[in-house]
Design a protein around this motif. Sequence first.
Motif, PDB file in Angstrom:
ATOM      1  N   VAL A  97      11.289  -6.194   8.190  1.00 38.46           N
ATOM      2  CA  VAL A  97      10.871  -5.116   7.286  1.00 38.46           C
ATOM      3  C   VAL A  97       9.344  -5.048   7.214  1.00 38.46           C
ATOM      4  CG1 VAL A  97      10.880  -4.375   4.868  1.00 38.46           C
ATOM      5  CG2 VAL A  97      13.000  -5.115   5.956  1.00 38.46           C
ATOM      6  N   LEU A  98       8.688  -6.204   7.101  1.00 32.40           N
ATOM      7  CA  LEU A  98       7.222  -6.241   7.060  1.00 32.40           C
ATOM      8  C   LEU A  98       6.636  -5.698   8.355  1.00 32.40           C
ATOM      9  CD1 LEU A  98       4.591  -7.185   5.613  1.00 32.40           C
ATOM     10  CD2 LEU A  98       4.885  -9.352   6.825  1.00 32.40           C
ATOM     11  N   TRP A  99       7.205  -6.083   9.475  1.00 32.26           N
ATOM     12  CA  TRP A  99       6.723  -5.637  10.771  1.00 32.26           C
ATOM     13  C   TRP A  99       6.852  -4.121  10.923  1.00 32.26           C
ATOM     14  CZ3 TRP A  99       9.722  -4.238  15.335  1.00 32.26           C
ATOM     15  CH2 TRP A  99       8.941  -4.071  16.466  1.00 32.26           C
ATOM     16  N   LEU A 100       8.017  -3.575  10.535  1.00 35.61           N
ATOM     17  CA  LEU A 100       8.208  -2.133  10.634  1.00 35.61           C
ATOM     18  C   LEU A 100       7.268  -1.377   9.701  1.00 35.61           C
ATOM     19  CD1 LEU A 100      12.088  -1.898  10.929  1.00 35.61           C
ATOM     20  CD2 LEU A 100      10.382  -1.457  12.703  1.00 35.61           C
ATOM     21  N   ILE A 153       0.229   3.167  12.697  1.00 42.27           N
ATOM     22  CA  ILE A 153       0.359   4.405  13.467  1.00 42.27           C
ATOM     23  C   ILE A 153      -0.076   5.613  12.648  1.00 42.27           C
ATOM     24  CG2 ILE A 153       2.045   5.946  14.548  1.00 42.27           C
ATOM     25  CD1 ILE A 153       3.525   3.401  15.468  1.00 42.27           C
ATOM     26  N   THR A 154       0.227   5.629  11.358  1.00 41.84           N
ATOM     27  CA  THR A 154      -0.104   6.794  10.536  1.00 41.84           C
ATOM     28  C   THR A 154      -1.509   6.763   9.954  1.00 41.84           C
ATOM     29  OG1 THR A 154       0.876   5.747   8.591  1.00 41.84           O
ATOM     30  CG2 THR A 154       2.290   7.213   9.904  1.00 41.84           C
ATOM     31  N   THR A 155      -2.214   5.654  10.078  1.00 40.49           N
ATOM     32  CA  THR A 155      -3.580   5.569   9.575  1.00 40.49           C
ATOM     33  C   THR A 155      -4.525   6.311  10.520  1.00 40.49           C
ATOM     34  OG1 THR A 155      -3.154   3.435   8.550  1.00 40.49           O
ATOM     35  CG2 THR A 155      -5.452   3.982   8.973  1.00 40.49           C
ATOM     36  N   PRO A 156      -5.420   7.152  10.001  1.00 45.26           N
ATOM     37  CA  PRO A 156      -6.388   7.832  10.866  1.00 45.26           C
ATOM     38  C   PRO A 156      -7.291   6.827  11.596  1.00 45.26           C
ATOM     39  CG  PRO A 156      -6.358   8.815   8.675  1.00 45.26           C
ATOM     40  CD  PRO A 156      -5.520   7.589   8.606  1.00 45.26           C
ATOM     41  N   TRP A 203      -5.044  -2.610  16.893  1.00 47.62           N
ATOM     42  CA  TRP A 203      -4.136  -3.002  15.815  1.00 47.62           C
ATOM     43  C   TRP A 203      -2.684  -2.749  16.190  1.00 47.62           C
ATOM     44  CZ3 TRP A 203      -5.341  -6.438  12.619  1.00 47.62           C
ATOM     45  CH2 TRP A 203      -6.640  -6.547  12.114  1.00 47.62           C
ATOM     46  N   VAL A 204      -2.421  -1.658  16.880  1.00 48.02           N
ATOM     47  CA  VAL A 204      -1.043  -1.378  17.313  1.00 48.02           C
ATOM     48  C   VAL A 204      -0.557  -2.479  18.246  1.00 48.02           C
ATOM     49  CG1 VAL A 204       0.409   0.212  18.630  1.00 48.02           C
ATOM     50  CG2 VAL A 204      -1.216   1.109  16.978  1.00 48.02           C
ATOM     51  N   VAL A 205      -1.390  -2.878  19.191  1.00 54.70           N
ATOM     52  CA  VAL A 205      -1.004  -3.925  20.150  1.00 54.70           C
ATOM     53  C   VAL A 205      -0.780  -5.255  19.432  1.00 54.70           C
ATOM     54  CG1 VAL A 205      -1.848  -5.299  22.101  1.00 54.70           C
ATOM     55  CG2 VAL A 205      -2.098  -2.810  22.115  1.00 54.70           C
ATOM     56  N   PHE A 207       2.637  -9.581  18.028  1.00 53.40           N
ATOM     57  CA  PHE A 207       2.756 -10.698  17.095  1.00 53.40           C
ATOM     58  C   PHE A 207       3.268 -10.169  15.744  1.00 53.40           C
ATOM     59  CE2 PHE A 207      -0.935 -11.379  19.869  1.00 53.40           C
ATOM     60  CZ  PHE A 207      -0.488 -12.476  20.581  1.00 53.40           C
ATOM     61  N   PRO A 208       4.578 -10.016  15.612  1.00 52.09           N
ATOM     62  CA  PRO A 208       5.116  -9.339  14.433  1.00 52.09           C
ATOM     63  C   PRO A 208       4.667  -9.925  13.100  1.00 52.09           C
ATOM     64  CG  PRO A 208       6.837  -9.662  16.054  1.00 52.09           C
ATOM     65  CD  PRO A 208       5.631 -10.377  16.554  1.00 52.09           C
TER      66      PRO A 208
END
Length: 115
Positions: free
Chosen positions: A14-17, A24-27, A39-41, A46-47
């Motif tokens: 849940v934390l990872w998702l 992804i939604t942050t500008p 940050w996405v990578v 590393f979840p």
Amino acid sequence: MLYLYEVIGLVTLVLWLYCLFDVITTPDTLCRNLPKIGWVVIVLLFPLVGSVAWLVAGRPERAQTPTRPSAFPEYDRPGRFAATSPDDDEEFLRRCRERAEEQRRNAPEKPAEED
């Protein structure tokens, strides 16, 4: 003991998702310390560690909100007179009378109709 590992795994998922969706939604301009793709990578590879790192070091800082936000601060200034009813506001009534008189003067004269 098996249930504890399942709960920890579910919390991690849940934390990872949540963090992945948040990244992804942050500008792009609001990400701190790394570019957004970095940050996405990190969060994908590393979840648990990446999610905690995003929350601590990458997430945009919240703007400081005033202690008492007001939608109309001009109405909160001290000493401002606010009439409780339109009849109590003499200035308002005077302007209404002036506007009505001006409209009467500017209205075209209608001929009186005879019966």
